[in-house]
Design a protein around this motif. Sequence first.
Motif, short mmCIF file in Angstrom:
data_model
loop_
_atom_site.label_atom_id
_atom_site.label_comp_id
_atom_site.label_asym_id
_atom_site.label_seq_id
_atom_site.Cartn_x
_atom_site.Cartn_y
_atom_site.Cartn_z
N ASP A 97 11.50 6.21 -19.67
CA ASP A 97 12.55 7.07 -19.10
C ASP A 97 12.19 7.58 -17.71
OD1 ASP A 97 14.07 6.81 -21.43
OD2 ASP A 97 13.09 8.52 -22.38
N PRO A 98 11.93 6.68 -16.77
CA PRO A 98 11.49 7.10 -15.44
C PRO A 98 12.61 7.76 -14.63
CG PRO A 98 11.93 4.75 -15.45
CD PRO A 98 12.08 5.21 -16.87
N VAL A 99 12.20 8.63 -13.69
CA VAL A 99 13.17 9.23 -12.77
C VAL A 99 13.36 8.33 -11.55
CG1 VAL A 99 12.66 11.59 -13.50
CG2 VAL A 99 11.37 10.60 -11.58
N ALA A 100 12.43 7.41 -11.34
CA ALA A 100 12.51 6.46 -10.23
C ALA A 100 11.74 5.20 -10.60
CB ALA A 100 11.95 7.07 -8.95
N MET A 101 12.10 4.10 -9.95
CA MET A 101 11.42 2.83 -10.20
C MET A 101 10.88 2.28 -8.88
SD MET A 101 11.51 1.57 -13.43
CE MET A 101 11.70 -0.22 -13.40
N LEU A 102 9.63 1.83 -8.91
CA LEU A 102 8.99 1.20 -7.77
C LEU A 102 8.76 -0.27 -8.09
CD1 LEU A 102 6.22 3.90 -7.11
CD2 LEU A 102 8.52 3.81 -6.10
N PHE A 103 9.09 -1.14 -7.15
CA PHE A 103 8.90 -2.58 -7.35
C PHE A 103 8.05 -3.11 -6.21
CE2 PHE A 103 12.86 -1.57 -9.46
CZ PHE A 103 12.84 -2.34 -10.62
N ASP A 104 6.93 -3.74 -6.55
CA ASP A 104 6.03 -4.29 -5.53
C ASP A 104 6.12 -5.81 -5.55
OD1 ASP A 104 4.11 -4.72 -3.63
OD2 ASP A 104 2.42 -4.25 -4.93
N GLU A 105 6.99 -6.36 -4.72
CA GLU A 105 7.21 -7.81 -4.63
C GLU A 105 7.37 -8.44 -6.02
OE1 GLU A 105 5.25 -10.06 -1.66
OE2 GLU A 105 4.54 -8.32 -0.56
N MET A 116 6.67 1.47 -12.50
CA MET A 116 6.08 0.58 -11.50
C MET A 116 6.10 -0.84 -12.03
SD MET A 116 4.15 0.98 -8.50
CE MET A 116 3.53 -0.31 -7.43
N VAL A 117 6.67 -1.74 -11.25
CA VAL A 117 6.70 -3.16 -11.62
C VAL A 117 5.93 -3.92 -10.55
CG1 VAL A 117 8.15 -5.17 -12.05
CG2 VAL A 117 8.91 -2.90 -12.79
N MET A 141 20.00 4.00 -10.68
CA MET A 141 18.55 4.25 -10.73
C MET A 141 18.01 4.41 -9.31
SD MET A 141 15.61 4.60 -12.25
CE MET A 141 15.82 4.11 -13.97
N THR A 142 17.18 5.43 -9.09
CA THR A 142 16.49 5.59 -7.81
C THR A 142 15.44 4.50 -7.72
OG1 THR A 142 16.81 7.98 -8.00
CG2 THR A 142 15.19 7.21 -6.38
N THR A 153 0.84 -1.20 0.00
CA THR A 153 0.00 0.00 0.00
C THR A 153 0.87 1.25 0.00
OG1 THR A 153 -1.73 -1.17 1.21
CG2 THR A 153 -1.84 1.24 1.21
N LEU A 154 1.91 1.25 0.83
CA LEU A 154 2.80 2.42 0.89
C LEU A 154 3.40 2.72 -0.47
CD1 LEU A 154 4.23 4.52 2.77
CD2 LEU A 154 6.14 2.90 2.86
N ILE A 155 3.91 1.68 -1.14
CA ILE A 155 4.59 1.93 -2.41
C ILE A 155 3.59 2.38 -3.49
CG2 ILE A 155 4.60 -0.32 -3.57
CD1 ILE A 155 7.72 0.12 -3.74
N LYS A 156 2.33 1.92 -3.39
CA LYS A 156 1.32 2.34 -4.37
C LYS A 156 0.82 3.76 -4.14
CE LYS A 156 -0.33 -2.33 -5.38
NZ LYS A 156 -1.37 -3.34 -5.08
#
Length: 244
Positions: free
Chosen positions: A154-162, A81-82, A187-188, A42-45
């Motif tokens: 070309d993202p400035v950051a990447m989020l990975f959810d499990e 977002m992955v 990569m951030t 939830t936090l990452i989303k």
Amino acid sequence: MIEINNVSKHYGAFRVLTDCTAQVAKGEVVVVCGPSGSGKSTLIKTINGLEPIQKGDIVVNGTSVCSRKTNLSKLRSKVGMVFQHFELFPHLTITENLTLGQIKVLGRSKDEATDKGLKLLDRVGLKSQADKHPGQLSGGQQQRVAIARALSMDPVAMLFDEPTSALDPEMINEVLDVMVELAREGMTMMCVTHEMGFAKKVAHRVIFMDEGRILEDTPKDDFFGDVDRRTDRAKQFLSRILHH
């Protein structure tokens, strides 16, 4: 790059997040861990507005996620977002999956988008799969395509959810290898994961959550090396996860 300030979220009386505060600097890799149901996903989303919040603020690269003036579609195009389950379009080829967002959101030509997509597909070791559909690929291959698709924007950051939790054990390393390479290139990244080997290898910091709260936000070496100074809940978690 990412600022999470006193963020709280609830569903009716059920509090999912309570007063969560954290920052991720440019080029930093932060791993978020904790038991199931602790609020990690939830936090990452909330960071790209996939989960709205009731209190606090989130700022990504200078843009407030919670402001009504913010164009969330534009923001999301800059925050890769992955997900756990790949979320590829099954009816499109791998190349089409990689080019759709570039064309529709970034306004790139088909040729430009295809060129970019194929280079990234090559980078994750899957250029030979360009004309196949997702269902013809293994889970690990699909997740690598999902990473390439996110990078194509070309993202400035990447989020990975499990990102590896839905994979067979044999396929986990092929995804983690791509993530390790990304981290080493600067990569951030903010990653929800149970893969503590990955955390030990590339994380700068570890955030530990339980019952919707951030209980620990500490350098990786302290989290794994100075266990006696951890909270009781983190000690319990580490004893279970590192024991195996």
